[in-house]
Design an enzyme around this catalytic site. Structure first.
Site, PDB file in Angstrom:
ATOM      1  CG  ASP A  37      -2.207   0.763   1.018  1.00 60.07           C
ATOM      2  OD1 ASP A  37      -3.263   0.121   0.946  1.00 60.07           O
ATOM      3  OD2 ASP A  37      -2.161   2.004   0.909  1.00 60.07           O
ATOM      4  CG  ASP A  60       3.089   4.281  -7.146  1.00 60.70           C
ATOM      5  OD1 ASP A  60       2.043   3.875  -7.709  1.00 60.70           O
ATOM      6  OD2 ASP A  60       3.654   5.341  -7.472  1.00 60.70           O
ATOM      7  CB  VAL A  61      -0.228  -0.718  -8.014  1.00 65.51           C
ATOM      8  CG1 VAL A  61      -0.411  -1.438  -6.696  1.00 65.51           C
ATOM      9  CG2 VAL A  61      -1.287   0.352  -8.235  1.00 65.51           C
ATOM     10  CG  ASN A  87      -8.055  -5.071  -2.744  1.00 62.99           C
ATOM     11  OD1 ASN A  87      -9.242  -5.337  -2.869  1.00 62.99           O
ATOM     12  ND2 ASN A  87      -7.624  -4.102  -1.934  1.00 62.99           N
ATOM     13  CE1 TYR A 157     -13.058   1.507  -9.823  1.00 62.93           C
ATOM     14  CE2 TYR A 157     -15.158   0.670 -10.616  1.00 62.93           C
ATOM     15  CZ  TYR A 157     -14.102   0.598  -9.733  1.00 62.93           C
ATOM     16  OH  TYR A 157     -14.077  -0.375  -8.774  1.00 62.93           O
ATOM     17  CE  LYS A 161     -11.662  -1.817 -10.792  1.00 60.86           C
ATOM     18  NZ  LYS A 161     -10.561  -2.486 -10.049  1.00 60.86           N
ATOM     19  CB  THR A 192     -15.384  -0.270   1.568  1.00 60.15           C
ATOM     20  OG1 THR A 192     -15.512   0.206   0.217  1.00 60.15           O
ATOM     21  CG2 THR A 192     -15.537  -1.792   1.602  1.00 60.15           C
TER      22      THR A 192
END
Length: 263
Positions: A37, A60-61, A87, A157, A161, A192
Protein backbone atom coordinates in the site's frame (compact mmCIF):
# COMPACT_ATOMS: atom_id res chain seq x y z
CA UNK A 1 -4.87 -27.53 8.59
CA UNK A 2 -5.40 -23.86 7.64
CA UNK A 3 -5.90 -23.36 3.90
CA UNK A 4 -2.81 -21.17 3.46
CA UNK A 5 -0.41 -22.75 5.93
CA UNK A 6 3.22 -22.04 4.89
CA UNK A 7 2.09 -19.87 1.95
CA UNK A 8 2.89 -16.21 1.35
CA UNK A 9 0.29 -13.83 -0.07
CA UNK A 10 0.83 -10.27 -1.32
CA UNK A 11 -2.29 -8.06 -1.16
CA UNK A 12 -2.23 -4.68 -2.86
CA UNK A 13 -4.35 -1.88 -1.44
CA UNK A 14 -4.05 -3.90 1.72
CA UNK A 15 -5.11 -1.18 4.15
CA UNK A 16 -8.47 -0.35 2.53
CA UNK A 17 -11.90 -1.66 3.43
CA UNK A 18 -11.76 -4.77 1.27
CA UNK A 19 -7.97 -5.08 1.37
CA UNK A 20 -7.70 -5.17 5.16
CA UNK A 21 -10.52 -7.73 5.27
CA UNK A 22 -8.62 -9.94 2.82
CA UNK A 23 -5.36 -9.53 4.75
CA UNK A 24 -6.89 -10.46 8.11
CA UNK A 25 -8.73 -13.49 6.72
CA UNK A 26 -5.72 -14.83 4.83
CA UNK A 27 -3.61 -14.43 7.96
CA UNK A 28 -6.23 -16.25 10.03
CA UNK A 29 -6.06 -19.10 7.49
CA UNK A 30 -2.34 -19.49 8.12
CA UNK A 31 -0.82 -17.27 5.40
CA UNK A 32 2.19 -15.06 5.71
CA UNK A 33 0.75 -11.78 4.48
CA UNK A 34 2.55 -8.92 2.77
CA UNK A 35 0.50 -5.72 2.86
CA UNK A 36 1.28 -3.57 -0.17
CA UNK A 37 0.00 0.00 0.00
CA UNK A 38 1.01 3.64 -0.25
CA UNK A 39 -0.35 4.37 3.26
CA UNK A 40 2.66 3.55 5.41
CA UNK A 41 1.03 4.49 8.73
CA UNK A 42 -2.02 2.26 8.32
CA UNK A 43 0.01 -0.50 6.69
CA UNK A 44 2.56 -0.65 9.49
CA UNK A 45 -0.21 -0.58 12.11
CA UNK A 46 -2.00 -3.52 10.47
CA UNK A 47 1.21 -5.51 10.23
CA UNK A 48 1.96 -4.81 13.89
CA UNK A 49 -1.56 -5.91 14.82
CA UNK A 50 -1.15 -9.24 13.04
CA UNK A 51 2.36 -10.03 14.29
CA UNK A 52 5.38 -11.87 12.88
CA UNK A 53 3.57 -13.47 9.92
CA UNK A 54 2.75 -10.03 8.49
CA UNK A 55 4.86 -7.38 6.79
CA UNK A 56 4.09 -3.99 5.33
CA UNK A 57 5.83 -2.87 2.16
CA UNK A 58 5.37 0.46 0.45
CA UNK A 59 3.88 -0.25 -2.97
CA UNK A 60 2.89 2.21 -5.67
CA UNK A 61 1.20 -0.13 -8.13
CA UNK A 62 1.84 2.23 -11.05
CA UNK A 63 5.62 1.92 -10.63
CA UNK A 64 7.42 -1.19 -11.89
CA UNK A 65 10.37 -0.64 -9.57
CA UNK A 66 8.04 -0.43 -6.59
CA UNK A 67 6.52 -3.76 -7.65
CA UNK A 68 9.96 -5.36 -7.86
CA UNK A 69 10.67 -4.14 -4.34
CA UNK A 70 7.40 -5.55 -3.00
CA UNK A 71 7.97 -9.01 -4.49
CA UNK A 72 11.53 -8.99 -3.16
CA UNK A 73 10.25 -7.95 0.27
CA UNK A 74 7.91 -10.96 0.31
CA UNK A 75 10.70 -13.31 -0.67
CA UNK A 76 13.17 -11.84 1.82
CA UNK A 77 10.67 -12.00 4.67
CA UNK A 78 9.13 -15.41 4.02
CA UNK A 79 11.24 -17.12 1.36
CA UNK A 80 8.65 -17.28 -1.42
CA UNK A 81 5.50 -15.85 -2.97
CA UNK A 82 2.50 -18.11 -3.58
CA UNK A 83 -0.48 -15.82 -4.17
CA UNK A 84 -0.98 -12.30 -5.51
CA UNK A 85 -4.19 -10.37 -4.85
CA UNK A 86 -4.48 -7.34 -7.15
CA UNK A 87 -6.91 -5.40 -4.98
CA UNK A 88 -5.67 -1.78 -5.26
CA UNK A 89 -8.00 0.55 -7.12
CA UNK A 90 -9.18 4.14 -7.34
CA UNK A 91 -12.42 5.75 -8.50
CA UNK A 92 -12.88 8.80 -10.70
CA UNK A 93 -15.07 11.74 -9.71
CA UNK A 94 -18.32 11.34 -11.66
CA UNK A 95 -18.44 13.31 -14.92
CA UNK A 96 -19.69 12.74 -18.47
CA UNK A 97 -17.02 11.65 -20.94
CA UNK A 98 -16.90 15.07 -22.61
CA UNK A 99 -16.12 16.67 -19.24
CA UNK A 100 -13.59 14.06 -18.08
CA UNK A 101 -10.08 15.45 -18.29
CA UNK A 102 -7.23 13.42 -19.74
CA UNK A 103 -5.27 13.44 -16.47
CA UNK A 104 -8.17 11.79 -14.62
CA UNK A 105 -8.54 9.17 -17.35
CA UNK A 106 -4.82 8.38 -17.24
CA UNK A 107 -4.68 8.21 -13.45
CA UNK A 108 -7.57 5.74 -13.14
CA UNK A 109 -6.19 3.46 -15.86
CA UNK A 110 -2.67 3.70 -14.42
CA UNK A 111 -3.79 2.40 -11.04
CA UNK A 112 -6.59 0.01 -11.94
CA UNK A 113 -5.27 -1.48 -15.18
CA UNK A 114 -1.54 -0.81 -15.45
CA UNK A 115 -1.16 -1.61 -11.76
CA UNK A 116 -2.75 -5.02 -12.32
CA UNK A 117 -0.62 -5.61 -15.44
CA UNK A 118 2.59 -4.75 -13.58
CA UNK A 119 1.59 -6.98 -10.68
CA UNK A 120 1.10 -9.99 -12.94
CA UNK A 121 4.28 -9.23 -14.89
CA UNK A 122 6.46 -8.78 -11.81
CA UNK A 123 5.02 -11.54 -9.63
CA UNK A 124 4.86 -14.25 -12.31
CA UNK A 125 8.52 -15.36 -12.03
CA UNK A 126 8.26 -15.62 -8.24
CA UNK A 127 4.95 -17.49 -8.44
CA UNK A 128 6.41 -19.85 -11.04
CA UNK A 129 9.24 -20.80 -8.67
CA UNK A 130 6.77 -21.87 -5.97
CA UNK A 131 4.00 -23.27 -8.17
CA UNK A 132 5.51 -26.74 -7.94
CA UNK A 133 4.00 -27.05 -4.49
CA UNK A 134 0.79 -29.03 -4.08
CA UNK A 135 -1.41 -25.93 -4.27
CA UNK A 136 0.21 -24.29 -7.31
CA UNK A 137 0.22 -20.50 -7.57
CA UNK A 138 -2.72 -18.10 -7.81
CA UNK A 139 -3.51 -14.55 -8.87
CA UNK A 140 -6.87 -13.01 -8.01
CA UNK A 141 -7.74 -9.70 -9.65
CA UNK A 142 -10.44 -7.58 -8.02
CA UNK A 143 -12.50 -5.89 -10.74
CA UNK A 144 -16.09 -4.61 -10.42
CA UNK A 145 -19.62 -5.11 -11.69
CA UNK A 146 -18.91 -1.85 -13.55
CA UNK A 147 -16.63 -4.00 -15.69
CA UNK A 148 -19.66 -5.96 -16.89
CA UNK A 149 -21.77 -3.11 -18.21
CA UNK A 150 -21.83 0.62 -18.77
CA UNK A 151 -22.24 3.18 -16.01
CA UNK A 152 -22.84 6.81 -16.91
CA UNK A 153 -20.30 9.34 -15.59
CA UNK A 154 -17.72 6.67 -14.65
CA UNK A 155 -16.03 6.04 -18.02
CA UNK A 156 -12.42 5.77 -16.74
CA UNK A 157 -13.32 3.32 -13.99
CA UNK A 158 -15.63 1.27 -16.23
CA UNK A 159 -12.99 1.07 -18.98
CA UNK A 160 -10.29 0.02 -16.54
CA UNK A 161 -12.37 -2.81 -15.09
CA UNK A 162 -13.48 -4.07 -18.50
CA UNK A 163 -9.82 -4.22 -19.49
CA UNK A 164 -8.89 -6.18 -16.36
CA UNK A 165 -11.23 -8.92 -17.59
CA UNK A 166 -9.30 -9.35 -20.84
CA UNK A 167 -5.97 -9.13 -19.04
CA UNK A 168 -7.07 -11.85 -16.63
CA UNK A 169 -8.07 -14.23 -19.40
CA UNK A 170 -4.83 -13.66 -21.28
CA UNK A 171 -2.73 -14.21 -18.15
CA UNK A 172 -4.68 -17.38 -17.38
CA UNK A 173 -3.77 -18.77 -20.81
CA UNK A 174 -0.13 -17.79 -20.51
CA UNK A 175 0.42 -19.03 -16.95
CA UNK A 176 -1.82 -22.09 -16.73
CA UNK A 177 0.88 -24.53 -17.85
CA UNK A 178 3.06 -23.11 -15.08
CA UNK A 179 0.37 -24.14 -12.56
CA UNK A 180 -0.56 -20.51 -11.86
CA UNK A 181 -4.30 -19.83 -11.89
CA UNK A 182 -5.66 -16.35 -12.64
CA UNK A 183 -9.25 -15.37 -11.84
CA UNK A 184 -11.35 -12.25 -11.37
CA UNK A 185 -13.88 -11.17 -8.74
CA UNK A 186 -16.47 -8.53 -9.66
CA UNK A 187 -17.85 -6.98 -6.45
CA UNK A 188 -21.01 -4.92 -6.59
CA UNK A 189 -21.73 -2.16 -4.06
CA UNK A 190 -19.68 -3.08 -1.01
CA UNK A 191 -19.95 -1.07 2.22
CA UNK A 192 -16.45 0.42 2.43
CA UNK A 193 -15.07 3.99 2.46
CA UNK A 194 -14.52 3.51 -1.30
CA UNK A 195 -18.32 3.50 -1.64
CA UNK A 196 -19.36 5.78 1.20
CA UNK A 197 -16.80 8.57 0.73
CA UNK A 198 -16.59 10.77 -2.39
CA UNK A 199 -13.66 10.17 -4.72
CA UNK A 200 -11.04 12.91 -4.86
CA UNK A 201 -12.57 15.90 -6.59
CA UNK A 202 -16.14 14.65 -6.15
CA UNK A 203 -18.94 15.90 -3.93
CA UNK A 204 -21.06 12.74 -3.96
CA UNK A 205 -20.21 9.15 -3.04
CA UNK A 206 -21.12 6.11 -5.13
CA UNK A 207 -23.48 4.97 -2.37
CA UNK A 208 -25.54 8.11 -2.98
CA UNK A 209 -26.57 6.69 -6.34
CA UNK A 210 -27.40 3.15 -5.22
CA UNK A 211 -30.21 1.94 -2.99
CA UNK A 212 -30.09 -1.81 -2.26
CA UNK A 213 -33.87 -1.94 -2.06
CA UNK A 214 -34.32 -3.31 -5.62
CA UNK A 215 -31.56 -5.95 -5.22
CA UNK A 216 -32.61 -9.59 -4.98
CA UNK A 217 -30.71 -9.53 -1.68
CA UNK A 218 -31.69 -6.06 -0.41
CA UNK A 219 -28.55 -4.93 1.35
CA UNK A 220 -25.11 -3.57 0.53
CA UNK A 221 -22.35 -6.12 0.45
CA UNK A 222 -19.81 -6.40 3.25
CA UNK A 223 -16.05 -6.79 2.70
CA UNK A 224 -16.24 -10.26 4.22
CA UNK A 225 -18.65 -11.31 1.45
CA UNK A 226 -15.89 -10.68 -1.08
CA UNK A 227 -13.19 -12.10 1.19
CA UNK A 228 -14.87 -15.48 1.52
CA UNK A 229 -14.93 -15.84 -2.27
CA UNK A 230 -11.31 -14.71 -2.49
CA UNK A 231 -10.21 -17.35 0.01
CA UNK A 232 -11.78 -20.04 -2.16
CA UNK A 233 -10.27 -18.82 -5.45
CA UNK A 234 -6.79 -18.41 -3.98
CA UNK A 235 -6.80 -21.84 -2.35
CA UNK A 236 -6.25 -25.37 -3.64
CA UNK A 237 -10.03 -25.85 -3.50
CA UNK A 238 -10.13 -23.95 -6.81
CA UNK A 239 -7.28 -25.89 -8.40
CA UNK A 240 -9.25 -26.52 -11.64
CA UNK A 241 -10.52 -22.95 -12.06
CA UNK A 242 -8.70 -20.34 -14.13
CA UNK A 243 -9.67 -17.45 -16.38
CA UNK A 244 -13.05 -17.28 -14.65
CA UNK A 245 -15.13 -14.35 -13.43
CA UNK A 246 -17.18 -14.34 -10.25
CA UNK A 247 -19.87 -11.74 -9.57
CA UNK A 248 -20.76 -10.96 -5.97
CA UNK A 249 -23.41 -8.24 -6.03
CA UNK A 250 -26.55 -9.40 -4.20
CA UNK A 251 -28.36 -9.60 -7.54
CA UNK A 252 -27.63 -6.01 -8.63
CA UNK A 253 -27.05 -7.06 -12.25
CA UNK A 254 -30.21 -9.18 -12.36
CA UNK A 255 -32.46 -6.14 -12.42
CA UNK A 256 -35.08 -5.05 -9.87
CA UNK A 257 -36.75 -7.66 -7.70
CA UNK A 258 -40.41 -6.64 -7.89
CA UNK A 259 -42.59 -7.67 -4.98
CA UNK A 260 -45.99 -9.13 -5.77
CA UNK A 261 -48.91 -7.43 -4.10
CA UNK A 262 -50.33 -9.42 -1.23
CA UNK A 263 -53.83 -10.80 -1.74
Amino acid sequence: MPRFDNQTVLVTGGTGGQGASHVRALHAEGANVVIGDIDAERGAALADELGPRARFTHLDVTDEGSWAGAVLAAQNAFGALDVLVNNAGVQNPPAPIEHTDHATWSRILDVNLTGTFLGIKTAAPALRRTAGRANGGAIVNIASTMGLGGTAHYAPYVASKWAVRGLTRTAALELGRDRIRVNTIHPGVIATPFIHEPAAGATAAIADFYSPEPFAIPRLGEPTDVTRLLLFLASSEASFITGSEYVIDGGLLLGPALQAESA
